[in-house]
Design a protein around this motif. Structure first.
Motif, PDB file in Angstrom:
ATOM      1  N   PHE A  40       0.820  -1.217   0.000  1.00 10.54           N
ATOM      2  CA  PHE A  40       0.000   0.000   0.000  1.00 10.54           C
ATOM      3  C   PHE A  40       0.857   1.271   0.000  1.00 10.54           C
ATOM      4  N   SER A  41       1.926   1.273   0.783  1.00 14.13           N
ATOM      5  CA  SER A  41       2.731   2.488   0.938  1.00 14.13           C
ATOM      6  C   SER A  41       3.458   2.868  -0.341  1.00 14.13           C
ATOM      7  N   SER A  42       3.742   1.908  -1.202  1.00 12.55           N
ATOM      8  CA  SER A  42       4.471   2.194  -2.445  1.00 12.55           C
ATOM      9  C   SER A  42       3.566   2.261  -3.672  1.00 12.55           C
ATOM     10  N   TRP A  43       2.265   2.076  -3.461  1.00 16.45           N
ATOM     11  CA  TRP A  43       1.300   2.088  -4.571  1.00 16.45           C
ATOM     12  C   TRP A  43       0.760   3.493  -4.775  1.00 16.45           C
ATOM     13  N   THR A  44       0.675   3.911  -6.028  1.00 14.62           N
ATOM     14  CA  THR A  44       0.179   5.246  -6.351  1.00 14.62           C
ATOM     15  C   THR A  44      -1.055   5.137  -7.222  1.00 14.62           C
ATOM     16  N   PRO A  45      -2.200   5.644  -6.773  1.00 11.94           N
ATOM     17  CA  PRO A  45      -3.400   5.607  -7.615  1.00 11.94           C
ATOM     18  C   PRO A  45      -3.279   6.617  -8.746  1.00 11.94           C
ATOM     19  N   PRO A  46      -4.065   6.458  -9.787  1.00 13.39           N
ATOM     20  CA  PRO A  46      -3.999   7.392 -10.910  1.00 13.39           C
ATOM     21  C   PRO A  46      -4.551   8.765 -10.543  1.00 13.39           C
ATOM     22  N   ASP A  47      -4.155   9.772 -11.316  1.00 15.15           N
ATOM     23  CA  ASP A  47      -4.598  11.142 -11.126  1.00 15.15           C
ATOM     24  C   ASP A  47      -5.953  11.328 -11.815  1.00 15.15           C
ATOM     25  N   PRO A  48      -7.008  11.668 -11.085  1.00 16.08           N
ATOM     26  CA  PRO A  48      -8.325  11.814 -11.722  1.00 16.08           C
ATOM     27  C   PRO A  48      -8.398  12.991 -12.689  1.00 16.08           C
ATOM     28  N   ASN A  49      -7.475  13.941 -12.558  1.00 11.37           N
ATOM     29  CA  ASN A  49      -7.495  15.124 -13.416  1.00 11.37           C
ATOM     30  C   ASN A  49      -6.400  15.103 -14.471  1.00 11.37           C
ATOM     31  N   ALA A  50      -5.869  13.927 -14.758  1.00 13.23           N
ATOM     32  CA  ALA A  50      -4.749  13.805 -15.684  1.00 13.23           C
ATOM     33  C   ALA A  50      -5.133  14.274 -17.089  1.00 13.23           C
ATOM     34  N   PRO A  51      -4.199  14.897 -17.805  1.00  6.57           N
ATOM     35  CA  PRO A  51      -4.457  15.303 -19.191  1.00  6.57           C
ATOM     36  C   PRO A  51      -4.898  14.124 -20.047  1.00  6.57           C
ATOM     37  N   GLY A  52      -5.871  14.393 -20.908  1.00 13.52           N
ATOM     38  CA  GLY A  52      -6.364  13.382 -21.837  1.00 13.52           C
ATOM     39  C   GLY A  52      -7.538  12.583 -21.342  1.00 13.52           C
ATOM     40  N   ARG A  53      -7.855  12.683 -20.052  1.00 17.60           N
ATOM     41  CA  ARG A  53      -8.891  11.821 -19.491  1.00 17.60           C
ATOM     42  C   ARG A  53     -10.299  12.212 -19.952  1.00 17.60           C
ATOM     43  N   TYR A  54     -10.515  13.502 -20.177  1.00 14.50           N
ATOM     44  CA  TYR A  54     -11.873  13.958 -20.484  1.00 14.50           C
ATOM     45  C   TYR A  54     -11.963  14.750 -21.794  1.00 14.50           C
ATOM     46  N   ASP A  55     -10.919  14.734 -22.612  1.00 10.63           N
ATOM     47  CA  ASP A  55     -10.914  15.566 -23.819  1.00 10.63           C
ATOM     48  C   ASP A  55     -12.090  15.270 -24.745  1.00 10.63           C
ATOM     49  N   HIS A  56     -12.575  14.046 -24.713  1.00  7.59           N
ATOM     50  CA  HIS A  56     -13.631  13.621 -25.636  1.00  7.59           C
ATOM     51  C   HIS A  56     -15.035  13.926 -25.131  1.00  7.59           C
ATOM     52  N   VAL A  57     -15.177  14.266 -23.845  1.00  3.35           N
ATOM     53  CA  VAL A  57     -16.512  14.322 -23.242  1.00  3.35           C
ATOM     54  C   VAL A  57     -17.340  15.481 -23.787  1.00  3.35           C
ATOM     55  N   ALA A  58     -16.833  16.699 -23.713  1.00  2.38           N
ATOM     56  CA  ALA A  58     -17.601  17.853 -24.208  1.00  2.38           C
ATOM     57  C   ALA A  58     -17.922  17.733 -25.695  1.00  2.38           C
ATOM     58  N   PRO A  59     -16.976  17.310 -26.550  1.00  3.12           N
ATOM     59  CA  PRO A  59     -17.343  17.116 -27.955  1.00  3.12           C
ATOM     60  C   PRO A  59     -18.443  16.078 -28.158  1.00  3.12           C
ATOM     61  N   PHE A  60     -18.429  15.020 -27.339  1.00  2.00           N
ATOM     62  CA  PHE A  60     -19.478  14.001 -27.435  1.00  2.00           C
ATOM     63  C   PHE A  60     -20.828  14.597 -27.053  1.00  2.00           C
ATOM     64  N   VAL A  61     -20.861  15.355 -25.963  1.00  2.00           N
ATOM     65  CA  VAL A  61     -22.104  15.991 -25.542  1.00  2.00           C
ATOM     66  C   VAL A  61     -22.595  16.961 -26.617  1.00  2.00           C
ATOM     67  N   ASP A  62     -21.693  17.758 -27.163  1.00  2.00           N
ATOM     68  CA  ASP A  62     -22.074  18.742 -28.180  1.00  2.00           C
ATOM     69  C   ASP A  62     -22.581  18.080 -29.453  1.00  2.00           C
TER      70      ASP A  62
END
Length: 324
Positions: free
Chosen positions: A80-102
């Motif tokens: 657990f101490s050496s494990w790093t979870p992913p960044d929820p705000n990382a670049p590229g994670r949501y780039d497609h969402v607004a275009p899909f909605v639009d």
């Protein structure tokens, strides 16, 4: 004439939709009143295996079902101490969402996790380890749960700020006969966290769409009080359509298919039509309150004939005539 977006909102909020909206899950999406969009791995994520998730576990598929997670990244708490979870705000994670909605302004859009909450935590520790952790390692488990729920809260913010209409949670909490956890333990551990997430969704003026398989009847009142707007139960026979409607109809809305364990697999065409009509007459009798759900499920024994019958049954209740 109401758009799909307006139909779904009116059905969920029980404000008299012109017809019953239908969510087509994995085929015939052009018919669906609802479309779904997920988040993506970070742009700089380059796994050693294409089936490896950012969180570290591996998806294993032996057939056409979703598959199973293997190789949990936290098989013991020493990691657990050496494990790093992913960044929820990382670049590229949501780039497609607004275009899909639009690109789909008339559709109701769900930003979805697919799998969240307790289910996801078991992917990180393994199912048996997680069940033991509630009693043997509660402090470590509590820290892990907070990591997952905080990640999800960031995802909720990013989805909502990009214009989705609802957030879709997916946490299968039941077996065929009971909850996986005692209601008391679930309420102590997860209910406050879900309440916080649902309040966040509602602060953006969005709906909470909650999927859970299995027998979850004991905590339905808790989830409604916490803020669920619409339940997706894919085994309505396990819970009882009439019982659900009697106890909760008019308090929450339902998005249910022809039961994926019973009539959708073994029923005749007439039985399928009767089933859909019954859901419409019960769940949908509250000035709305019901949204249909159609999923092609040959992997669990649904025939092509029964899939067509299900599609036809939802067309029938909506008086839709198609040329094919």
């Amino acid at each position: 004439m109401q758009t799909s977006k307006e139909l779904v909102k009116r059905a969920i909020e029980r404000r008299g939709p012109e017809r019953t909206p239908v969510l087509y899950y994995n085929k015939l999406l052009e018919r669906s009143d609802v479309l779904r969009v997920g988040y993506k791995p970070a742009a700089d994520f380059h796994p050693d295996d294409p089936n490896r998730s950012e969180w570290g576990f591996l998806w294993e598929r032996l057939d056409d079902t979703m598959g199973q997670p293997t190789e949990p990244p936290l098989p013991d708490w020493d990691a657990f101490s050496s494990w790093t979870p992913p960044d929820p705000n990382a670049p590229g994670r949501y780039d497609h969402v607004a275009p899909f909605v639009d690109a789909h302004p008339d559709k109701y859009i769900i930003g979805e996790f697919v799998i969240s909450g307790l289910n996801f935590i078991t992917f990180l520790r393994g199912f048996e380890n997680t069940m033991e952790d509630f009693y043997l390692e509660p402090e470590n488990l509590d820290k892990l749960i907070d990591i997952v729920y905080d990640f999800e809260k960031n995802v909720i913010r990013n989805f909502c700020e990009r214009g989705v209409d609802a957030i879709g949670f997916g946490d299968d909490l039941g077996t065929q006969t009971s909850l996986m956890l005692s209601p008391k333990l679930w309420r102590e551990t997860f209910l406050p966290r879900y309440k916080e997430q649902f309040d966040l969704v509602h602060s953006y003026g969005k709906h909470v769409y909650f999927h859970s398989c299995g027998y979850v009847y004991d905590i339905i009142p808790d989830l409604i009080e916490a803020g669920v707007d619409i339940f997706n139960f894919n085994q309505p026979d396990l819970l009882g359509i009439d019982r659900l409607n009697s106890d909760f109809g008019g308090k929450v809305s339902f998005c249910c298919p022809v039961d994926h364990q019973t009539v959708a697999i073994h029923g005749t065409r007439d039985e399928i039509f009767d089933y859909v009509q019954h859901m419409q007459d019960t769940f949908g009798s509250h000035n709305g309150g019901y949204m249909g759900y159609v999923e092609e499920y040959s992997s669990v024994g649904m025939s092509a004939e029964n899939y067509r019958a299900i599609c036809d049954a939802f067309d029938f209740i909506n008086h839709i005539k198609r040329s094919n």
